[in-house]
Design a protein around this motif. Structure first.
Motif, mmCIF file in Angstrom:
data_model
loop_
_atom_site.group_PDB
_atom_site.id
_atom_site.type_symbol
_atom_site.label_atom_id
_atom_site.label_comp_id
_atom_site.label_asym_id
_atom_site.label_seq_id
_atom_site.Cartn_x
_atom_site.Cartn_y
_atom_site.Cartn_z
ATOM 1 N N SER A 124 0.820 -1.209 0.000
ATOM 2 C CA SER A 124 0.000 0.000 0.000
ATOM 3 C C SER A 124 0.855 1.261 0.000
ATOM 4 O O SER A 124 0.490 2.271 -0.612
ATOM 5 C CB SER A 124 -0.924 0.011 1.218
ATOM 6 O OG SER A 124 -0.172 -0.032 2.429
ATOM 7 N N GLU A 137 2.217 1.670 -3.559
ATOM 8 C CA GLU A 137 1.163 2.144 -4.458
ATOM 9 C C GLU A 137 0.881 3.621 -4.235
ATOM 10 O O GLU A 137 0.640 4.371 -5.190
ATOM 11 C CB GLU A 137 -0.104 1.314 -4.254
ATOM 12 C CG GLU A 137 0.000 -0.113 -4.752
ATOM 13 C CD GLU A 137 0.316 -0.191 -6.240
ATOM 14 O OE1 GLU A 137 -0.252 0.612 -7.018
ATOM 15 O OE2 GLU A 137 1.138 -1.032 -6.624
ATOM 16 N N HIS A 138 0.892 4.051 -2.989
ATOM 17 C CA HIS A 138 0.671 5.476 -2.697
ATOM 18 C C HIS A 138 1.775 6.325 -3.311
ATOM 19 O O HIS A 138 1.513 7.403 -3.867
ATOM 20 C CB HIS A 138 0.619 5.691 -1.183
ATOM 21 C CG HIS A 138 0.346 7.110 -0.784
ATOM 22 N ND1 HIS A 138 1.357 8.027 -0.568
ATOM 23 C CD2 HIS A 138 -0.825 7.782 -0.579
ATOM 24 C CE1 HIS A 138 0.832 9.193 -0.240
ATOM 25 N NE2 HIS A 138 -0.489 9.079 -0.241
ATOM 26 N N ARG A 139 3.006 5.843 -3.234
ATOM 27 C CA ARG A 139 4.125 6.581 -3.824
ATOM 28 C C ARG A 139 3.992 6.634 -5.344
ATOM 29 O O ARG A 139 4.262 7.671 -5.967
ATOM 30 C CB ARG A 139 5.447 5.934 -3.424
ATOM 31 C CG ARG A 139 6.678 6.649 -3.982
ATOM 32 C CD ARG A 139 6.713 8.111 -3.582
ATOM 33 N NE ARG A 139 7.860 8.805 -4.132
ATOM 34 C CZ ARG A 139 7.983 10.128 -4.184
ATOM 35 N NH1 ARG A 139 7.016 10.895 -3.697
ATOM 36 N NH2 ARG A 139 9.056 10.683 -4.690
ATOM 37 N N ARG A 198 1.255 6.639 -7.081
ATOM 38 C CA ARG A 198 0.218 7.630 -7.400
ATOM 39 C C ARG A 198 0.768 9.049 -7.269
ATOM 40 O O ARG A 198 0.460 9.926 -8.087
ATOM 41 C CB ARG A 198 -0.994 7.436 -6.495
ATOM 42 C CG ARG A 198 -1.818 6.193 -6.813
ATOM 43 C CD ARG A 198 -3.154 6.225 -6.111
ATOM 44 N NE ARG A 198 -3.017 6.209 -4.668
ATOM 45 C CZ ARG A 198 -2.929 5.107 -3.925
ATOM 46 N NH1 ARG A 198 -2.966 3.914 -4.505
ATOM 47 N NH2 ARG A 198 -2.812 5.178 -2.612
ATOM 48 N N ALA A 199 1.586 9.268 -6.239
ATOM 49 C CA ALA A 199 2.163 10.597 -6.047
ATOM 50 C C ALA A 199 3.104 10.968 -7.187
ATOM 51 O O ALA A 199 3.170 12.133 -7.605
ATOM 52 C CB ALA A 199 2.909 10.656 -4.709
ATOM 53 N N THR A 255 2.857 10.200 -10.260
ATOM 54 C CA THR A 255 2.148 10.566 -11.479
ATOM 55 C C THR A 255 1.886 12.070 -11.541
ATOM 56 O O THR A 255 1.636 12.611 -12.623
ATOM 57 C CB THR A 255 0.816 9.807 -11.596
ATOM 58 O OG1 THR A 255 -0.035 10.133 -10.499
ATOM 59 C CG2 THR A 255 1.054 8.299 -11.630
ATOM 60 N N ASP A 256 1.940 12.745 -10.389
ATOM 61 C CA ASP A 256 1.805 14.209 -10.391
ATOM 62 C C ASP A 256 2.977 14.879 -11.099
ATOM 63 O O ASP A 256 2.904 16.064 -11.449
ATOM 64 C CB ASP A 256 1.710 14.742 -8.959
ATOM 65 C CG ASP A 256 0.413 14.339 -8.280
ATOM 66 O OD1 ASP A 256 -0.565 14.034 -8.981
ATOM 67 O OD2 ASP A 256 0.384 14.326 -7.024
ATOM 68 N N SER A 272 3.473 8.139 -16.073
ATOM 69 C CA SER A 272 2.369 7.195 -16.032
ATOM 70 C C SER A 272 2.611 6.221 -14.888
ATOM 71 O O SER A 272 3.731 6.136 -14.347
ATOM 72 C CB SER A 272 2.269 6.440 -17.353
ATOM 73 O OG SER A 272 3.399 5.581 -17.518
ATOM 74 N N GLY A 273 1.588 5.471 -14.526
ATOM 75 C CA GLY A 273 1.773 4.470 -13.486
ATOM 76 C C GLY A 273 2.836 3.455 -13.849
ATOM 77 O O GLY A 273 3.645 3.042 -13.010
ATOM 78 N N ARG A 320 6.429 2.769 -11.819
ATOM 79 C CA ARG A 320 6.867 1.453 -11.347
ATOM 80 C C ARG A 320 8.269 1.115 -11.859
ATOM 81 O O ARG A 320 9.066 0.486 -11.149
ATOM 82 C CB ARG A 320 5.882 0.379 -11.802
ATOM 83 C CG ARG A 320 4.526 0.464 -11.145
ATOM 84 C CD ARG A 320 3.573 -0.617 -11.647
ATOM 85 N NE ARG A 320 2.217 -0.366 -11.195
ATOM 86 C CZ ARG A 320 1.780 -0.650 -9.972
ATOM 87 N NH1 ARG A 320 2.597 -1.251 -9.107
ATOM 88 N NH2 ARG A 320 0.533 -0.380 -9.626
#
Length: 288
Positions: free
Chosen positions: A219, A222-224, A226-227, A229-230, A234-235, A239
């Motif tokens: 988790s 995944e939070h990192r 998402r951050a 992508t700012d 892209s996701g 990764r």
């Protein structure tokens, strides 16, 4: 390869973290520069000055100083002062300011956001002379600062074409973050071409990497992602460039960056166990 690590953006323990990194043998500690950030951030110059007074060897990196937000003469004065206080340990990362943090800081200091690239180039053109205490023309006036200091290595932040051109023209290092191996390789090739055009030496390469070593909850990763992508990733790209896993896996990642042309890695831990992360990063720098 040299390896550094970022300091916490906020809190009274920057000195403790810097002393810990120095004791581990890491090459440098780094602090970001945000006037109106997404999360709380102390002023980079004051943090690094405090760290300079509390350490003896570790280098002090701006990661990165948003140069066009400041009058260039004041920026040069601060850099020269920090060089004196630290006995020439500054690594001057500079940038033009990206889209991720928006325009609020620019409006606050009455600087047009759209002019940030031009203002960065104009500042870099005169900054070395100002730091050295030599005469430089600023807004049509000759300016001489005193005392002068040695000019620190200039690391030009950013992963795009404009940053590569700026690095080749003004920089000692190109300083991208969150970039894959192939982008480092292609950037190095482009830097060679641009350096030849400008008649300058080829820049070194410092790469910022987001890291979390050891057993990290999915988790948190995944939070990192998402951050990240700012920052325009892209996701899938996030990764690819995120550095996680065992010490051996991270050591391999750093080695592949070196093969791609990087001379330095700046590790940016994103978990709360920052002291432990520094220890694991230091372990990953030891040749296997």
């Amino acid at each position: 390869m040299d390896v550094g690590i970022t300091l916490p953006g906020f809190g009274a323990d920057a000195v403790e973290h810097a002393q810990h990194a120095e004791g581990l043998g890491l090459e440098s500690v780094w602090h970001g520069d945000h006037l109106i950030p997404v999360t709380p951030f102390l002023d980079a110059t004051l943090v690094l000055a405090t760290v300079a007074a509390s350490t003896t060897r570790v280098k002090l990196g701006f990661g990165v100083l948003v140069l066009p937000l400041r009058p260039v003469a004041w920026a040069a004065k601060q850099v020269a002062t920090l060089q004196h206080l630290s006995r020439d340990r500054v690594l001057l990362g500079v940038g033009s300011g990206g889209d991720a943090h928006g325009e609020a800081a620019w409006r606050a200091v009455d600087v047009p956001f759209a002019e940030r690239g031009r203002r960065t180039d104009e500042a870099l053109a005169v900054l070395p002379a100002l730091v050295r205490g030599e005469a430089a023309t600023v807004h049509g006036q000759d300016v001489v600062l005193s005392p002068g200091a040695s000019v620190p290595p200039v690391l030009v932040g950013g992963g795009g074409t404009a940053a590569l051109r700026r690095a080749a023209r003004f920089g000692d290092h190109w300083y991208p973050a969150f970039v894959p191996f192939r982008a480092v390789s292609s950037g190095v090739a482009r830097l060679r071409e641009l350096a030849q055009h400008h008649g300058r030496p080829v820049c070194g390469v410092t790469v910022g990497v987001s890291v979390a070593l050891g057993d990290v909850p999915a988790s948190v990763v995944e939070h990192r992602i998402r951050a990240m992508t700012d920052y325009g990733l892209s996701g899938e790209q996030a990764r690819e460039v995120l550095v996680t896993g065992s010490v051996e896996q991270v050591r391999d990642h750093f080695g592949r960056l070196a093969e791609a042309g990087a001379d330095r890695v700046v590790a940016m831990p994103f978990t709360d166990d920052r002291f432990r992360q520094a220890e694991l990063v230091a372990e990953a720098t030891v040749a296997g």
